[in-house]
Design an enzyme around this catalytic site. Structure first.
Site, PDB file in Angstrom:
ATOM      1  N   GLY A 199       0.801  -1.224   0.000  1.00 42.84           N
ATOM      2  CA  GLY A 199       0.000   0.000   0.000  1.00 42.84           C
ATOM      3  C   GLY A 199       0.829   1.267   0.000  1.00 42.84           C
ATOM      4  O   GLY A 199       0.357   2.319   0.432  1.00 42.84           O
ATOM      5  N   ASP A 252       2.142  -0.962 -14.115  1.00 40.21           N
ATOM      6  CA  ASP A 252       2.866  -1.666 -13.053  1.00 40.21           C
ATOM      7  C   ASP A 252       3.238  -3.092 -13.467  1.00 40.21           C
ATOM      8  O   ASP A 252       4.373  -3.539 -13.283  1.00 40.21           O
ATOM      9  CB  ASP A 252       2.016  -1.713 -11.769  1.00 40.21           C
ATOM     10  CG  ASP A 252       1.551  -0.335 -11.343  1.00 40.21           C
ATOM     11  OD1 ASP A 252       2.100   0.660 -11.851  1.00 40.21           O
ATOM     12  OD2 ASP A 252       0.641  -0.247 -10.506  1.00 40.21           O
TER      13      ASP A 252
HETATM   14  C1  GLA Z   1      -1.509   2.862  -9.813  1.00 38.29           C
HETATM   15  C2  GLA Z   1      -2.035   1.988 -10.949  1.00 38.29           C
HETATM   16  C3  GLA Z   1      -1.324   2.306 -12.270  1.00 38.29           C
HETATM   17  C4  GLA Z   1      -1.315   3.805 -12.540  1.00 38.29           C
HETATM   18  C5  GLA Z   1      -0.867   4.590 -11.318  1.00 38.29           C
HETATM   19  C6  GLA Z   1      -0.980   6.080 -11.510  1.00 38.29           C
HETATM   20  O1  GLA Z   1      -0.184   2.513  -9.539  1.00 38.29           O
HETATM   21  O2  GLA Z   1      -1.841   0.632 -10.642  1.00 38.29           O
HETATM   22  O3  GLA Z   1      -1.920   1.581 -13.310  1.00 38.29           O
HETATM   23  O4  GLA Z   1      -2.566   4.235 -13.004  1.00 38.29           O
HETATM   24  O5  GLA Z   1      -1.604   4.235 -10.160  1.00 38.29           O
HETATM   25  O6  GLA Z   1      -0.096   6.519 -12.484  1.00 38.29           O
END
Ligand code: GLA
Length: 371
Positions: free
Chosen positions: A107, A157
């Site tokens: 988190g 990510d």
């Molecule tokens: C989170 C989400 C990503 C992206 C970011 C903001 O990490 O998992 O896909 O949208 O927020 O850039």
């Protein structure tokens, strides 16, 4: 150890620039980091998954033939979601015993969830003798989060956890999934500062931002046919039709449009080794996230302000979804130690919270390891 036991590692990530652009078909520039998740896998003779988390000291079991498997707001939703989506994509999995451990703080905006998804997907596919290319695997892991866990995240990510390389940042076009790996100069380090706060509204606000972007697209598409995402809109077009949008939607759109442009400029800066210019873009990105997109918070703003006053800092900004979590800082190697000391003592003095600092090299994507 069982003869067929294997271990897979997948990294977390930090985003250098390009925030809240991935789900708008835009550009991002993350890097994989040294913090990671490890999944140990051993085959079972049935179609069960026995999943043990070392971090939560808990074990659960599911049957891959159970059609009623559903998320229940639990850590196991992530590995189970990956298994369900692999099967739904047509890959038949063998039963397995999985053991998960991670040193990515949960988190905190460093993608502990993507790392679990990617490490699990590598373990389950290897255990089942299945090979899947990185683009498809990234989409399957994203689907686990979108369709199983219920978080409408973009693809950044999972993608960087799969294709990241040592000492490089990833310039990713989230529409086409074309990418380029850009070398990060040897004389700088990525320093991640954890504010140690996580505000409750993070996930509801994330989905709300997505809706506001969609509302902007819908409105702008009526004036500019062919626009299917904010990626397709120029700042000039937004300004021309600004009066048709509410103030909030206008500012959300402005962040995304200007942030996409900043990512492309930052990529040029990195290729030319112009870290001063890169750092200025990080500062602009932070301001835009704070004022237009409104996903920062006072602790992140403070951490960024403190960092900017320190010698050797090229750039500082919040990283990840926002509302707490971490900042990313580009710092000259020679100044790393004094940076850490100053940030820890200044942040603690203002907030009474002791921050965690991680100095990372850009790391490599998933791999099979021996221990
Ligand atoms: C989170 C989400 C990503 C992206 C970011 C903001 O990490 O998992 O896909 O949208 O927020 O850039």
């Amino acid at each position: 150890m069982h003869r067929e036991t294997r271990i897979f590692r997948a990294p977390g990530r930090v985003n250098l620039i390009g925030e809240h652009t991935d789900y708008n078909d835009g550009f991002v520039m993350p890097a994989a980091i040294d913090l990671a998740t490890w999944v140990t896998v051993a085959p079972l003779e049935n179609r069960k998954l026995q999943i043990h988390s070392e971090n939560f000291d808990e074990e659960i079991e599911v049957d891959l033939d159970d059609n009623a498997i559903a998320a229940r707001g639990h850590w196991s939703d992530y590995p189970i979601g990956v298994a369900v989506m692999l099967e739904r994509a047509g890959y038949r999995l063998r039963g397995a015993r999985l053991q998960i451990r991670s040193n990515i703080p949960i988190g905190s905006g460093l993608s502990s969830s993507a790392a679990i998804e990617v490490a699990t997907s590598c373990a389950l596919t290897a255990n089942s003798g299945v090979e899947i290319d990185a683009r498809e695997l990234a989409r399957i892991c994203q689907r686990a989060e979108n369709e199983f866990v219920g978080a409408r995240v973009g693809i950044m990510d999972q993608f960087v956890s799969l294709v990241g390389q040592t000492q490089t940042a990833l310039l990713l076009d989230c529409r086409t999934l074309e990418f380029k790996l850009l070398p990060i100069p040897d004389n700088v380090r990525l320093i991640i500062c954890n504010t140690m706060v996580k505000h409750e509204l993070a996930s509801s606000a994330y989905n709300e931002r997505r809706k506001q972007c969609e509302a902007g697209v819908k409105q702008l598409a009526s004036s500019f046919p062919g626009v299917t995402a904010l990626r397709d809109v120029t700042l000039g077009q937004l300004e021309q039709h600004g009066d048709d949008l509410s103030d909030v939607v206008y500012r959300r759109c402005r962040h995304v449009i200007t942030e996409n442009a900043r990512v492309l400029s930052a990529a040029d800066d990195l290729e030319q080794g112009d870290l001063d210019s890169f750092g200025k873009l990080m500062a602009e990105s932070h301001r835009s996230l704070r004022d237009d997109y409104e996903v920062s918070c006072k602790e992140l703003d403070l951490m960024v302000e403190l960092a900017r006053e320190i010698e050797g800092v090229y750039g500082a900004r919040m990283t990840g979804g926002g509302f707490g979590g971490c900042t990313v800082n580009l710092v000259a190697v020679a100044d790393v130690e004094q940076f850490k000391q100053r940030v820890v003592s200044d942040y603690e003095r203002f907030t009474t919270i002791k921050p965690e600092i991680y100095v990372s090299n850009a790391a490599k994507g998933p791999e099979e390891v021996t221990s």
